[in-house]
Design a protein around this motif. Structure first.
Motif, PDB file in Angstrom:
ATOM      1  N   ASP A 101       0.848  -1.172   0.000  1.00  0.00           N
ATOM      2  CA  ASP A 101       0.000   0.000   0.000  1.00  0.00           C
ATOM      3  C   ASP A 101       0.896   1.239   0.000  1.00  0.00           C
ATOM      4  OD1 ASP A 101      -2.235  -1.583   0.091  1.00  0.00           O
ATOM      5  OD2 ASP A 101      -2.550  -1.366   2.256  1.00  0.00           O
ATOM      6  N   ALA A 102       0.498   2.264  -0.731  1.00  0.00           N
ATOM      7  CA  ALA A 102       1.290   3.495  -0.803  1.00  0.00           C
ATOM      8  C   ALA A 102       0.874   4.436   0.322  1.00  0.00           C
ATOM      9  CB  ALA A 102       1.095   4.166  -2.150  1.00  0.00           C
ATOM     10  N   PRO A 103       1.803   4.891   1.139  1.00  0.00           N
ATOM     11  CA  PRO A 103       1.455   5.829   2.206  1.00  0.00           C
ATOM     12  C   PRO A 103       1.049   7.184   1.640  1.00  0.00           C
ATOM     13  CG  PRO A 103       3.830   5.564   2.077  1.00  0.00           C
ATOM     14  CD  PRO A 103       3.238   4.574   1.116  1.00  0.00           C
ATOM     15  N   ASP A 104       0.197   7.880   2.357  1.00  0.00           N
ATOM     16  CA  ASP A 104      -0.192   9.229   1.943  1.00  0.00           C
ATOM     17  C   ASP A 104       1.003  10.170   2.053  1.00  0.00           C
ATOM     18  OD1 ASP A 104      -2.803   8.375   1.553  1.00  0.00           O
ATOM     19  OD2 ASP A 104      -3.388   8.842   3.622  1.00  0.00           O
ATOM     20  N   GLY A 105       1.091  11.104   1.100  1.00  0.00           N
ATOM     21  CA  GLY A 105       2.129  12.126   1.174  1.00  0.00           C
ATOM     22  C   GLY A 105       3.539  11.579   1.092  1.00  0.00           C
ATOM     23  N   LEU A 106       3.739  10.557   0.281  1.00  0.00           N
ATOM     24  CA  LEU A 106       5.063   9.944   0.169  1.00  0.00           C
ATOM     25  C   LEU A 106       6.084  10.948  -0.347  1.00  0.00           C
ATOM     26  CD1 LEU A 106       6.757   7.301   0.293  1.00  0.00           C
ATOM     27  CD2 LEU A 106       6.157   6.977  -2.119  1.00  0.00           C
ATOM     28  N   ARG A 107       7.212  11.050   0.339  1.00  0.00           N
ATOM     29  CA  ARG A 107       8.325  11.899  -0.081  1.00  0.00           C
ATOM     30  C   ARG A 107       9.601  11.065  -0.041  1.00  0.00           C
ATOM     31  NH1 ARG A 107       4.463  14.292  -1.091  1.00  0.00           N
ATOM     32  NH2 ARG A 107       3.902  16.467  -0.678  1.00  0.00           N
TER      33      ARG A 107
END
Length: 239
Positions: free
Chosen positions: A46-52
């Motif tokens: 799953d892709a985390p929110d606000g990925l940097r």
């Protein structure tokens, strides 16, 4: 929830993911999306929110790839590759199956080494003045006060052209000296002070030979040149 994609593999890849986690805080569990019709798979989470591109997440991405590459061949995706969902990943594997399978065969048993090279500007300018009679004449006239702005512009254009020619010659010579050791070579635009920015796809048994040859080249070119080689890396440039 959107899906973060780490790599594409053959369906026969062992895909042992025990003890390895993905990006995010807390780290997201890894899973495999399989496309049985194309005999391909993708490792995702799953892709985390606000990925940097934080150090923690970049390292997590690299760790997943190193783990997978230690088991078999992979197509590594660069940090930040995100898809809408698992079905989209599966559909992409099916649609591009032939291209992915071809690249998996091409990358089998290989890693990437990346080389950048620059040259001391002052040393190169001295060489231009030493070797170019026209540049010396213009420089002498300027220093003697026999020319104005036009003469300075003419010298600047001449020197810039001479520098470009030398950079191209240096770059060609370095690449051709290393090319026989590589399965594939891919050049990218050099930026800043660099005149060479190139990646080599190397079979694992040739890595030490490549490093030794690069070190010899650096010595041959001398202290006015800066050779920076990085590897072994996931073969991002050749996916």
């Amino acid at each position: 929830m959107s899906v973060y994609v780490y790599a594409i593999t053959a369906g026969s890849h062992p895909l042992r993911l025990d003890g390895v986690t993905g990006v995010g805080d807390p780290p997201r569990p890894l899973r495999v999306v399989e496309a049985s019709a194309s005999e391909l798979a993708a490792v995702v989470s799953d892709a985390p929110d606000g990925l940097r591109a934080k150090r923690r997440d970049v390292l997590a991405h690299e760790t997943v790839l190193e783990n997978l590459m230690g088991q078999s061949t992979v197509l590594p995706l660069r940090f930040g590759a995100v898809a809408p969902d698992d079905d989209t990943v599966r559909d992409t594997l099916e649609e591009r199956a032939e291209a992915y399978q071809e690249r998996l065969r091409a990358l089998e048993g290989c890693t990437e080494f990346h080389l950048k090279v620059s040259c001391d500007e002052d040393a190169l300018l001295r060489e231009v003045l030493r070797q170019s009679a026209d540049a010396r004449r213009l420089n002498d006239d300027i220093r003697a006060g026999r020319g104005g702005q036009e003469l300075k512009l003419a010298l600047g254009e001449l020197v810039a052209q001479e520098v470009r020619v030398r950079h191209e010659s240096f770059a060609s010579g370095i690449v051709e000296a290393l090319r026989p050791l590589a399965r594939e070579v891919k050049s990218s635009e050099a930026v800043g002070d660099d005149f060479l920015n190139v990646s080599f796809l190397l079979e694992r048994p040739r890595q030490q030979e490549f490093v030794a040859r690069e070190s010899t080249l650096a010595e041959e070119y001398g202290e006015d040149f800066s050779f920076r080689v990085h590897g072994p890396l996931p073969p991002y440039s050749f996916v």
